[in-house]
Design a protein around this motif. Sequence first.
Motif, PDB file in Angstrom:
ATOM      1  N   TYR A  31       0.800  -1.224   0.000  1.00 33.29           N
ATOM      2  CA  TYR A  31       0.000   0.000   0.000  1.00 33.29           C
ATOM      3  C   TYR A  31       0.834   1.276   0.000  1.00 33.29           C
ATOM      4  CZ  TYR A  31      -4.358  -2.543   0.610  1.00 33.29           C
ATOM      5  OH  TYR A  31      -5.434  -3.360   0.415  1.00 33.29           O
ATOM      6  N   LEU A  32       2.016   1.263   0.599  1.00 33.27           N
ATOM      7  CA  LEU A  32       2.809   2.490   0.651  1.00 33.27           C
ATOM      8  C   LEU A  32       3.409   2.870  -0.699  1.00 33.27           C
ATOM      9  CD1 LEU A  32       4.633   2.526   4.101  1.00 33.27           C
ATOM     10  CD2 LEU A  32       2.672   3.874   3.324  1.00 33.27           C
ATOM     11  N   ASP A  71       4.973   0.282 -13.127  1.00 28.98           N
ATOM     12  CA  ASP A  71       4.833  -0.964 -13.887  1.00 28.98           C
ATOM     13  C   ASP A  71       5.211  -2.180 -13.044  1.00 28.98           C
ATOM     14  OD1 ASP A  71       4.040   0.529 -16.049  1.00 28.98           O
ATOM     15  OD2 ASP A  71       5.966   0.391 -17.098  1.00 28.98           O
ATOM     16  N   LEU A  72       6.302  -2.076 -12.329  1.00 24.17           N
ATOM     17  CA  LEU A  72       6.771  -3.183 -11.497  1.00 24.17           C
ATOM     18  C   LEU A  72       5.770  -3.501 -10.390  1.00 24.17           C
ATOM     19  CD1 LEU A  72       9.051  -5.183 -10.911  1.00 24.17           C
ATOM     20  CD2 LEU A  72      10.127  -3.416  -9.503  1.00 24.17           C
ATOM     21  N   HIS A  73       5.293  -2.464  -9.735  1.00 22.14           N
ATOM     22  CA  HIS A  73       4.324  -2.681  -8.655  1.00 22.14           C
ATOM     23  C   HIS A  73       3.004  -3.228  -9.205  1.00 22.14           C
ATOM     24  CE1 HIS A  73       3.201  -2.269  -4.495  1.00 22.14           C
ATOM     25  NE2 HIS A  73       2.032  -1.799  -4.885  1.00 22.14           N
ATOM     26  N   SER A  74       2.576  -2.699 -10.332  1.00 18.43           N
ATOM     27  CA  SER A  74       1.329  -3.187 -10.945  1.00 18.43           C
ATOM     28  C   SER A  74       1.450  -4.655 -11.333  1.00 18.43           C
ATOM     29  CB  SER A  74       0.973  -2.347 -12.171  1.00 18.43           C
ATOM     30  OG  SER A  74       0.668  -1.028 -11.786  1.00 18.43           O
ATOM     31  N   GLY A  78       3.328  -6.917  -9.920  1.00 19.84           N
ATOM     32  CA  GLY A  78       3.241  -7.678  -8.672  1.00 19.84           C
ATOM     33  C   GLY A  78       1.817  -7.768  -8.162  1.00 19.84           C
ATOM     34  N   CYS A  79       1.080  -6.682  -8.273  1.00 19.97           N
ATOM     35  CA  CYS A  79      -0.324  -6.685  -7.832  1.00 19.97           C
ATOM     36  C   CYS A  79      -1.185  -7.592  -8.705  1.00 19.97           C
ATOM     37  CB  CYS A  79      -0.874  -5.263  -7.819  1.00 19.97           C
ATOM     38  SG  CYS A  79      -0.225  -4.252  -6.472  1.00 19.97           S
ATOM     39  N   ILE A 136      -5.555  -1.000  -6.405  1.00 11.72           N
ATOM     40  CA  ILE A 136      -4.212  -0.504  -6.718  1.00 11.72           C
ATOM     41  C   ILE A 136      -3.936  -0.627  -8.216  1.00 11.72           C
ATOM     42  CG2 ILE A 136      -1.736  -0.961  -6.460  1.00 11.72           C
ATOM     43  CD1 ILE A 136      -2.394  -1.869  -3.551  1.00 11.72           C
ATOM     44  N   THR A 137      -4.235  -1.787  -8.781  1.00  7.92           N
ATOM     45  CA  THR A 137      -3.960  -2.034 -10.198  1.00  7.92           C
ATOM     46  C   THR A 137      -4.738  -1.070 -11.091  1.00  7.92           C
ATOM     47  OG1 THR A 137      -3.537  -4.363  -9.708  1.00  7.92           O
ATOM     48  CG2 THR A 137      -3.962  -3.796 -12.004  1.00  7.92           C
TER      49      THR A 137
END
Length: 164
Positions: free
Chosen positions: A42-43, A69-72, A74-75, A109-110
């Motif tokens: 979340y952060l 992109d990387l966080h998306s 992973g999500c 998030i995504t």
Amino acid sequence: MAGDSLARRLWQLCNLLMATFFGLAAAVQVNDPDAGLWVVIYLVPAALTLLVGLNPSVTENAVWRSLCDLHSAGCIFGTIALACSLVEYTQGNILHEEEGRELFGLVIITIWMSLCRSSAKNPLGGIHLTAAVLVVLFPFVSWLYIYVNKEMRESWPTHCKTVI
């Protein structure tokens, strides 16, 4: 021109509200057994979204885009894993399951990161801005619903009951 300015301000407000939501979502993880993971989950969007709220053109920055992109990715991976788990093990309302609430968090998030990323090329307006407003309202309305629905909260694990 006035419409563009209003749309830009609304987009920035939506980002500031989502940064607040993501920050609050990270804060309530304190009692969770896997809190460290969810705080990071979340952060990262909280920080990325706050940057967009303060300066929408940050979405054109290569570092911002790479982190997004990387966080998306992973999500999306987490969403698939949680969805498979829920299909296999859920017996009732998925909001009663911790994994169901986590799944909705990952989906939010995504979607939000996708809206932010697409705002670099085209300033949000029309259908995209309407979608952004609806996405912003969803978690806050959901939290309000869950907060007033005592029956739903009674089925939660102890670590969830002590956060609200």
